[in-house]
Design a protein around this motif. Structure first.
Motif, PDB file in Angstrom:
ATOM      1  N   PHE A 105       0.812  -1.225   0.000  1.00  0.00           N
ATOM      2  CA  PHE A 105       0.000   0.000   0.000  1.00  0.00           C
ATOM      3  C   PHE A 105       0.843   1.271   0.000  1.00  0.00           C
ATOM      4  N   ARG A 122      -9.684   1.537  -7.718  1.00  0.00           N
ATOM      5  CA  ARG A 122      -9.417   0.676  -6.560  1.00  0.00           C
ATOM      6  C   ARG A 122      -8.264  -0.271  -6.898  1.00  0.00           C
ATOM      7  N   CYS A 124      -5.914  -1.102  -4.990  1.00  0.00           N
ATOM      8  CA  CYS A 124      -5.397  -1.809  -3.813  1.00  0.00           C
ATOM      9  C   CYS A 124      -5.875  -3.261  -3.716  1.00  0.00           C
ATOM     10  N   THR A 125      -7.142  -3.503  -4.051  1.00  0.00           N
ATOM     11  CA  THR A 125      -7.688  -4.850  -3.832  1.00  0.00           C
ATOM     12  C   THR A 125      -6.918  -5.915  -4.607  1.00  0.00           C
ATOM     13  N   LEU A 128      -3.141  -5.974  -3.073  1.00  0.00           N
ATOM     14  CA  LEU A 128      -2.923  -6.373  -1.685  1.00  0.00           C
ATOM     15  C   LEU A 128      -3.562  -7.696  -1.315  1.00  0.00           C
ATOM     16  N   ARG A 129      -4.700  -7.992  -1.936  1.00  0.00           N
ATOM     17  CA  ARG A 129      -5.448  -9.169  -1.474  1.00  0.00           C
ATOM     18  C   ARG A 129      -5.580 -10.255  -2.538  1.00  0.00           C
ATOM     19  N   CYS A 224     -13.244  -8.422   3.937  1.00  0.00           N
ATOM     20  CA  CYS A 224     -12.892  -8.201   2.534  1.00  0.00           C
ATOM     21  C   CYS A 224     -12.531  -9.527   1.877  1.00  0.00           C
ATOM     22  N   CYS A 235     -14.616  -5.488  -2.222  1.00  0.00           N
ATOM     23  CA  CYS A 235     -13.755  -5.146  -1.095  1.00  0.00           C
ATOM     24  C   CYS A 235     -14.196  -3.789  -0.587  1.00  0.00           C
ATOM     25  N   ALA A 236     -13.994  -3.545   0.697  1.00  0.00           N
ATOM     26  CA  ALA A 236     -14.387  -2.294   1.360  1.00  0.00           C
ATOM     27  C   ALA A 236     -15.880  -2.243   1.657  1.00  0.00           C
ATOM     28  N   CYS A 242      -8.597  -2.737   5.594  1.00  0.00           N
ATOM     29  CA  CYS A 242      -7.408  -1.918   5.839  1.00  0.00           C
ATOM     30  C   CYS A 242      -7.764  -0.645   6.625  1.00  0.00           C
ATOM     31  N   CYS A 245      -8.136   2.489   4.383  1.00  0.00           N
ATOM     32  CA  CYS A 245      -9.097   2.436   3.273  1.00  0.00           C
ATOM     33  C   CYS A 245      -9.794   3.778   3.045  1.00  0.00           C
ATOM     34  N   VAL A 247     -11.605   4.077   0.255  1.00  0.00           N
ATOM     35  CA  VAL A 247     -12.685   3.753  -0.682  1.00  0.00           C
ATOM     36  C   VAL A 247     -14.029   4.080  -0.037  1.00  0.00           C
TER      37      VAL A 247
HETATM   38  S1  SF4 Z   1     -10.122  -2.557   2.461  1.00  0.00           S
HETATM   39 FE1  SF4 Z   1     -10.086  -0.719   1.164  1.00  0.00          FE
HETATM   40  S2  SF4 Z   1      -7.875  -0.222   1.001  1.00  0.00           S
HETATM   41 FE2  SF4 Z   1      -8.010  -2.342   1.701  1.00  0.00          FE
HETATM   42  S3  SF4 Z   1      -7.885  -3.570  -0.173  1.00  0.00           S
HETATM   43 FE3  SF4 Z   1     -10.080  -3.290   0.328  1.00  0.00          FE
HETATM   44  S4  SF4 Z   1     -10.698  -1.451  -0.854  1.00  0.00           S
HETATM   45 FE4  SF4 Z   1      -8.465  -1.482  -0.764  1.00  0.00          FE
END
Ligand code: SF4
Length: 346
Positions: A105, A122, A124-125, A128-129, A224, A235-236, A242, A245, A247
């Motif tokens: 991130f 978005r 990040c999703t 990161l995931r 998420c 996500c979010a 996170c 976040c 979002v």
């Molecule tokens: S929680 Fe928010 S910042 Fe984290 S991966 Fe999901 S959308 Fe992105």
């Protein structure tokens, strides 16, 4: 035949395990209630199935920016789970996954100047995931792997529609790379109350403590997804997510946790709000995108330095490590590359 939904879910899982006793079962665990219930049902089914061992790996994707209160709960649970599995000797294992340094991130934001994520951007999703989990799954043999997810049919109308469309019930297919994997959804038909029944009634694994989890859910909700399944919620939309976040417009779960006494979250919450505020400040963004087109581009080097200063202050205030040495090194290298470019934007 039983009509209790939790027992029905266990029986379906027994059938699934007996159908694929030699497969590598990968269970995506977030620490939230749904993946916890899925794990408990699989373990109850394993006990009932009479199998002598099961190649089960519980995977957890650590974004490095999980809500700190939830992060402590999940990591301590995961550590205890690892010890419990080692003690049981049934062939169960745990695995923590992380995005490579360049995708983390703050390396993206402070190093490359990415604007904090929004609904329409978005980034990040996947970074990161989804990708860390996809890469792990892609390294497995598709013929011999079953991915277990804690997805439920009744989560939302949107999910109902996509699940109804896929129409395959507890067994579905998941595409990773160019290969299809079997997806098993043991809690697909459970309601929220039944998910909690499963968490409270089923004893294994003993390292998962139902009461603290329920207490966390009183003040935060949802989780998420780590897999881009057609039926996964965006996500979010869940807040086992996170702390950074942006979002969501307002991080209601964090404010509820703070109101509930988790005051240590306040500095994180304030930082996240500040990050959200500066996102669209034209003075903090290059007037050009990396592609060369006109429009708000990455954060300027000065803005990135200001964000890094705030991170340093946050680390001091919370006595925690937000950026590790590898991430700081990656940021410094990315800055050197961009220092050349910024002159051309002046
Ligand atoms: S929680 Fe928010 S910042 Fe984290 S991966 Fe999901 S959308 Fe992105």
């Amino acid at each position: 035949m039983t009509t209790d939904p939790v027992l029905t879910a266990i029986d379906a899982a027994v059938e699934a395990l007996r159908a694929r006793p030699h497969a590598h079962w990968l269970l995506a665990f977030s620490g939230g209630k749904d993946s916890t219930a899925a794990l408990k049902i699989i373990l109850a089914a394993y006990r009932k199935s009479g199998l002598a061992s099961l190649n089960l790996t519980v995977i957890y994707c650590d974004t490095g920016v999980e809500n700190p209160v939830l992060d402590i709960y999940v990591k301590s649970t995961f550590l205890a789970l690892e010890a419990e599995f080692a003690h049981r000797g049934d062939g169960f294992a745990t695995k923590i996954l992380r995005a490579p340094v360049q995708d983390r991130f703050f390396v993206r934001i402070v190093g490359r100047g990415y604007p904090p994520p929004t609904n329409s951007f978005r980034w990040c999703t996947p970074s990161l995931r989804i990708r860390p989990v996809s890469r792990f799954i892609e390294a497995q043999d598709p013929q011999n792997t079953v991915v277990v997810l804690g997805l439920r049919r009744s989560e939302s109308e949107q999910r109902d529609r996509s699940l109804a469309k896929s129409g395959e019930g507890l067994w579905q297919k998941q595409r990773e790379g160019n290969r299809d994997y079997d997806l098993f959804l043991p809690i697909l038909d459970l309601k929220v109350s039944e998910v909690w029944d499963a968490i409270f009634w089923l004893s294994a694994p003993t390292s998962i403590r139902a009461r603290p989890l329920q207490e966390l859910y009183r003040d935060a909700s949802g989780e998420c997804p780590v897999i881009k399944a057609p039926s996964a919620p965006p996500c979010a939309s869940g807040r086992f997510g996170c702390w950074t976040c942006t979002v969501v417009r307002r991080d209601k779960s964090a404010s509820k946790l703070i109101d509930a006494g988790y005051v240590e979250l306040r500095p994180y919450f304030e930082f996240r709000n500040w990050l959200s505020e500066i996102r669209n400040d034209p003075d903090m963004r290059w007037p050009q995108r990396r592609s060369g087109s006109l429009g708000m581009g990455p954060f300027t080097i000065e803005a990135r330095k200001a964000i890094l200063r705030r991170i340093d202050e946050l680390e001091d205030a919370t006595r925690s490590e937000i950026l590790d040495a590898a991430e700081r090194g990656a940021i410094a290298s990315l800055w050197r590359l961009d220092e050349y470019k910024r002159l051309s934007f002046r």
